[in-house]
Design a protein around this motif. Structure first.
Motif, PDB file in Angstrom:
ATOM      1  N   VAL A   5     -43.358   7.135  -1.640  1.00  0.00           N
ATOM      2  CA  VAL A   5     -42.912   5.849  -2.176  1.00  0.00           C
ATOM      3  C   VAL A   5     -43.962   5.369  -3.170  1.00  0.00           C
ATOM      4  O   VAL A   5     -45.160   5.333  -2.862  1.00  0.00           O
ATOM      5  CB  VAL A   5     -42.739   4.804  -1.048  1.00  0.00           C
ATOM      6  CG1 VAL A   5     -42.321   3.454  -1.631  1.00  0.00           C
ATOM      7  CG2 VAL A   5     -41.719   5.285  -0.017  1.00  0.00           C
ATOM      8  N   TYR A  23     -38.813   7.706 -13.282  1.00  0.00           N
ATOM      9  CA  TYR A  23     -37.599   8.284 -12.676  1.00  0.00           C
ATOM     10  C   TYR A  23     -37.028   9.389 -13.575  1.00  0.00           C
ATOM     11  O   TYR A  23     -36.681  10.478 -13.099  1.00  0.00           O
ATOM     12  CB  TYR A  23     -36.566   7.180 -12.450  1.00  0.00           C
ATOM     13  CG  TYR A  23     -35.232   7.687 -11.977  1.00  0.00           C
ATOM     14  CD1 TYR A  23     -35.013   7.968 -10.638  1.00  0.00           C
ATOM     15  CD2 TYR A  23     -34.196   7.893 -12.882  1.00  0.00           C
ATOM     16  CE1 TYR A  23     -33.783   8.461 -10.208  1.00  0.00           C
ATOM     17  CE2 TYR A  23     -32.973   8.385 -12.468  1.00  0.00           C
ATOM     18  CZ  TYR A  23     -32.772   8.663 -11.133  1.00  0.00           C
ATOM     19  OH  TYR A  23     -31.567   9.152 -10.713  1.00  0.00           O
ATOM     20  N   GLU A  51     -35.201   8.219  -6.405  1.00  0.00           N
ATOM     21  CA  GLU A  51     -34.285   7.074  -6.358  1.00  0.00           C
ATOM     22  C   GLU A  51     -35.056   5.825  -6.758  1.00  0.00           C
ATOM     23  O   GLU A  51     -36.245   5.694  -6.464  1.00  0.00           O
ATOM     24  CB  GLU A  51     -33.713   6.926  -4.939  1.00  0.00           C
ATOM     25  CG  GLU A  51     -32.509   6.029  -4.830  1.00  0.00           C
ATOM     26  CD  GLU A  51     -31.409   6.355  -5.841  1.00  0.00           C
ATOM     27  OE1 GLU A  51     -31.367   5.666  -6.886  1.00  0.00           O
ATOM     28  OE2 GLU A  51     -30.612   7.275  -5.601  1.00  0.00           O
ATOM     29  N   ALA A  69     -36.499   2.372   1.616  1.00  0.00           N
ATOM     30  CA  ALA A  69     -37.418   3.342   0.996  1.00  0.00           C
ATOM     31  C   ALA A  69     -37.889   4.358   2.039  1.00  0.00           C
ATOM     32  O   ALA A  69     -37.950   5.563   1.773  1.00  0.00           O
ATOM     33  CB  ALA A  69     -38.601   2.613   0.369  1.00  0.00           C
ATOM     34  N   VAL A  92     -39.273   7.720  -3.896  1.00  0.00           N
ATOM     35  CA  VAL A  92     -38.655   6.410  -4.072  1.00  0.00           C
ATOM     36  C   VAL A  92     -39.542   5.541  -4.960  1.00  0.00           C
ATOM     37  O   VAL A  92     -40.739   5.382  -4.698  1.00  0.00           O
ATOM     38  CB  VAL A  92     -38.447   5.703  -2.715  1.00  0.00           C
ATOM     39  CG1 VAL A  92     -37.658   4.415  -2.901  1.00  0.00           C
ATOM     40  CG2 VAL A  92     -37.740   6.627  -1.727  1.00  0.00           C
ATOM     41  N   LEU A 121     -35.109   6.904   2.809  1.00  0.00           N
ATOM     42  CA  LEU A 121     -34.947   7.883   1.727  1.00  0.00           C
ATOM     43  C   LEU A 121     -36.106   8.869   1.705  1.00  0.00           C
ATOM     44  O   LEU A 121     -35.912  10.080   1.585  1.00  0.00           O
ATOM     45  CB  LEU A 121     -34.851   7.155   0.372  1.00  0.00           C
ATOM     46  CG  LEU A 121     -33.552   6.388   0.123  1.00  0.00           C
ATOM     47  CD1 LEU A 121     -33.696   5.462  -1.078  1.00  0.00           C
ATOM     48  CD2 LEU A 121     -32.400   7.365  -0.104  1.00  0.00           C
ATOM     49  N   LEU A 165     -35.339   1.744  -6.490  1.00  0.00           N
ATOM     50  CA  LEU A 165     -34.948   0.504  -5.801  1.00  0.00           C
ATOM     51  C   LEU A 165     -35.519  -0.637  -6.627  1.00  0.00           C
ATOM     52  O   LEU A 165     -36.695  -0.972  -6.518  1.00  0.00           O
ATOM     53  CB  LEU A 165     -35.497   0.491  -4.369  1.00  0.00           C
ATOM     54  CG  LEU A 165     -34.870   1.483  -3.385  1.00  0.00           C
ATOM     55  CD1 LEU A 165     -35.587   1.431  -2.037  1.00  0.00           C
ATOM     56  CD2 LEU A 165     -33.379   1.191  -3.188  1.00  0.00           C
TER      57      LEU A 165
END
Ligand SMILES: Nc1ncnc2c1ncn2[C@@H]1O[C@H](COP(=O)(O)OS(=O)(=O)O)[C@@H](OP(=O)(O)O)[C@H]1O
Ligand SMILES: Nc1ncnc2c1ncn2[C@@H]1O[C@H](COP(=O)(O)OP(=O)(O)O)[C@@H](O)[C@H]1O
Length: 181
Positions: free
Chosen positions: A11, A30, A41, A74, A84, A77, A43
């Protein structure tokens, strides 16, 4: 034989004032992760507030609830191998520290630009309204922002270009340097 579980993801948590550059940098990272085949991913504060945290406001209690919800997702995932990228103002140090400590492989990135600069950028026109008193509890204007004390990365976005920031993020994320033709 059961298939091997994917290696845990990580993360990367972008914190900073509105307009400091969290979304810009998280999106750029990303793209780079995706280009190198890393499952990732985003967020993002705005999208989270439209969905997962719809109805929450900007009191300390609501912001903390928002941050804890983001951290929960998070963590789920990351457990499945996803990298994340969180971008949320997440202004309170105690809450940030608590959720980051609970995530197994988390890095805090302080996206930093002075209030004068983010007010000048005024990406969404919110600072003008906050200064005029039309938005209450606006971070940096009428609500606190508690800067990280020991972030993994401290990016001054008023001094560095997006590309320069991305270079540091690429290293943090353990990615190869992108070779541009
Ligand atoms: N009072 C107040 N203070 C700060 N920001 C405000 C406020 N009201 C609305 N907005 C808009 O909401 C976005 C911040 O949402 P976050 O979920 O990142 O905030 S928090 O982490 O729960 O503090 C933030 O988005 P970003 O500009 O992307 O940071 C703002 O667009
Ligand atoms: N080094 C930099 N990193 C990120 N954004 C930057 C940088 N320099 C200038 N900017 C600009 O600052 C603004 C940041 O907006 P945004 O990413 O939406 O901020 P936040 O998500 O923190 O609210 C964008 O207009 C972006 O182009």
């Amino acid at each position: 034989m059961a298939p091997a579980a994917p290696a845990a993801g990580r993360v990367i948590w972008f914190t900073g004032l509105s307009g400091a550059g969290k979304s810009t940098l998280a999106s750029a990272l990303y793209e780079r992760l995706s280009a190198q085949g890393v499952a990732a991913e985003l967020l993002d504060g705005d999208a989270v507030r439209e969905n997962l945290s719809k109805g929450l406001g900007f009191s300390k209690a609501d912001r903390d609830t928002n941050v804890r919800r983001i951290a929960f997702v998070a963590g789920l995932l990351a457990r499945h191998g996803v990298t994340v990228l969180v971008s949320a103002i997440s202004p309170y140090r105690d809450t940030r520290d608590a959720v980051l400590a609970e995530l197994p492989n988390a890095s805090e990135v302080f996206v930093d630009a002075p209030l004068t600069v983010v007010t000048e950028r005024d990406v969404k026109g919110l600072y003008l309204k906050a200064i005029a008193g039309e938005i209450a509890h606006f971070t940096g204007v009428s609500d606190p922002y508690e800067a990280p004390l020991t972030p993994a990365l401290h990016l001054r976005t008023d001094l560095l270009s997006v590309d320069e920031c991305l270079q540091q993020l690429t290293t943090l994320a353990g990615l190869r340097e992108q070779v541009t033709a």
